[in-house]
Enzyme design. Structure first.
Site, short mmCIF file in Angstrom:
data_model
loop_
_atom_site.label_atom_id
_atom_site.label_comp_id
_atom_site.label_asym_id
_atom_site.label_seq_id
_atom_site.Cartn_x
_atom_site.Cartn_y
_atom_site.Cartn_z
N ASN A 153 -76.08 34.55 -52.35
CA ASN A 153 -76.04 33.21 -51.75
C ASN A 153 -77.01 32.32 -52.51
O ASN A 153 -78.23 32.44 -52.34
CB ASN A 153 -76.43 33.29 -50.27
CG ASN A 153 -76.50 31.91 -49.62
OD1 ASN A 153 -75.99 30.93 -50.17
ND2 ASN A 153 -77.11 31.84 -48.45
N TRP A 154 -76.46 31.44 -53.32
CA TRP A 154 -77.31 30.59 -54.16
C TRP A 154 -77.83 29.35 -53.42
O TRP A 154 -78.58 28.56 -54.00
CB TRP A 154 -76.55 30.17 -55.43
CG TRP A 154 -76.41 31.28 -56.43
CD1 TRP A 154 -76.88 32.57 -56.30
CD2 TRP A 154 -75.77 31.22 -57.71
NE1 TRP A 154 -76.57 33.29 -57.43
CE2 TRP A 154 -75.88 32.50 -58.31
CE3 TRP A 154 -75.10 30.21 -58.41
CZ2 TRP A 154 -75.36 32.79 -59.56
CZ3 TRP A 154 -74.57 30.50 -59.66
CH2 TRP A 154 -74.71 31.77 -60.23
N HIS B 282 -74.12 31.07 -41.45
CA HIS B 282 -75.47 31.34 -41.97
C HIS B 282 -76.52 30.68 -41.07
O HIS B 282 -76.31 29.58 -40.56
CB HIS B 282 -75.60 30.81 -43.40
CG HIS B 282 -76.80 31.34 -44.11
ND1 HIS B 282 -78.06 30.80 -43.91
CD2 HIS B 282 -76.96 32.35 -44.99
CE1 HIS B 282 -78.93 31.48 -44.65
NE2 HIS B 282 -78.29 32.42 -45.32
N GLY C 224 -85.84 34.30 -46.64
CA GLY C 224 -86.65 33.44 -47.48
C GLY C 224 -88.15 33.52 -47.21
O GLY C 224 -88.91 32.69 -47.68
N GLY D 189 -80.38 36.12 -51.10
CA GLY D 189 -80.62 34.70 -51.36
C GLY D 189 -81.46 34.50 -52.60
O GLY D 189 -80.98 34.52 -53.74
N GLY D 190 -82.75 34.31 -52.42
CA GLY D 190 -83.65 33.94 -53.52
C GLY D 190 -83.53 34.85 -54.75
O GLY D 190 -83.46 34.37 -55.88
C1 PEP Z 1 -79.75 34.42 -47.45
O1 PEP Z 1 -79.65 33.40 -48.08
O2 PEP Z 1 -78.82 34.78 -46.72
C2 PEP Z 1 -80.96 35.23 -47.58
C3 PEP Z 1 -81.01 36.40 -46.99
O3 PEP Z 1 -81.97 34.69 -48.32
P1 PEP Z 1 -83.24 35.51 -48.92
O4 PEP Z 1 -82.70 36.72 -49.62
O5 PEP Z 1 -83.89 34.54 -49.85
O6 PEP Z 1 -84.10 35.89 -47.78
#
Ligand code: PEP
Length: 270
Positions: A9-10, A93, A176, A237-238
């Site tokens: 997930n960008w 989300h 995040g 995500g990140g």
């Molecule tokens: C996400 O975007 O769904 C997510 C889990 O982000 P991160 O990995 O940055 O916590």
């Protein structure tokens, strides 16, 4: 048997030209036939990422979809518009629940639109920190699933629709923040999720539905989640914007996928 899935997930990162290059780099470093990979860039980069990933085996997903198919909804993107650009879509989300006020009922309508258009949805659920601390985490996730999926279960082709469903368990406090859940807690939640799916009428007690973990997943901690047989991969995500991290995450996922395949075909070392 369930696939091992790594979904990226960008969020609101990358302009189209960057996205194409990043997707191509990640594909070159990670493509593996045993791991199902999905990259979810911003809407405006879907076409560039689709072209960059052509022939790599990696799929493209959108990060959101509107709950109607067409109409006076300025700035929105409907499921039919995504056809040809993406084959997957993230729905519900926690950042959209928080920022756009998405309710479980609305998320259920988005799911319907995704299925109607032939898109494979990743439904995100997860509790807030205060819910977990109060011992309510499973009850919160159960309510989210029932709120989003009750209508789906009522449809006559429900069996076929549920068949493509993927659930991402993402504790909100872990997204995040750099503070990931424990693998055992995520695995317990995966069991609870499948119990709810079973009560909603999903075939085989939900045992065919992949459950991903999401929340500060990195190359350093992915093994803890994949060590849990009830966890089928991750929504990242990140770390998904970093090719080195993705190489580590998908590399680990490939080891898990091959081990699970070996067990399923009777060649596993027990
Ligand atoms: C996400 O975007 O769904 C997510 C889990 O982000 P991160 O990995 O940055 O916590």
């Amino acid at each position: 048997m369930r696939s091992v899935i790594i979904a990226a997930n960008w969020k609101m990162h990358t302009v189209p030209a960057e996205a194409a290059g990043l997707a191509a780099t990640i594909a070159a470093r990670t493509a593996d036939p045993d791991v199902m990979q999905v990259i979810c860039p911003p809407f405006v980069a879907l076409a560039a990422v689709r072209d960059a990933l052509a022939g790599t085996g990696l799929a493209v997903g959108a990060q959101n979809v509107h709950h109607e198919t067409t109409g006076a909804y300025t700035g929105e993107v409907s499921a039919p518009m995504l056809v040809g650009l993406a084959t997957w879509v993230i729905v519900g989300h926690s950042e959209r629940r928080r920022d756009a006020g998405e309710t479980d009922e609305l998320i259920g309508r988005k799911l319907q639109r995704a299925w109607d258009a032939g898109l494979r949805p990743i439904l995100c659920v997860g509790e807030q920190l205060e819910d977990r601390e109060a011992g309510r985490a499973e009850a919160v996730v159960d309510a989210q699933l029932r709120g989003a999926l009750a209508e789906v279960g009522a449809g006559e082709d429900a069996r076929a629709r549920f068949a493509g469903l993927v659930i991402a368990y993402e504790p909100v406090w872990a997204i995040g923040t750099g503070r990931n859940a424990r693998g055992a807690d995520a695995a317990a939640m995966a069991d609870a999720i499948r119990a709810t799916l079973s009560r909603l009428g999903v075939a085989d007690g939900g045992s065919g539905v992949p459950v991903l973990y999401g929340g500060s997943v990195t190359a350093a901690n992915i093994a803890e989640f994949l060590a849990e047989p009830t966890i089928d991969g991750a929504l990242v995500g990140g770390a998904s914007l970093k090719p080195d991290e993705m190489a580590g995450i998908v590399g680990r996922a490939a080891v898990t996928a091959r081990a699970r395949l070996a067990v399923a075909s009777g060649n596993g070392v027990t």
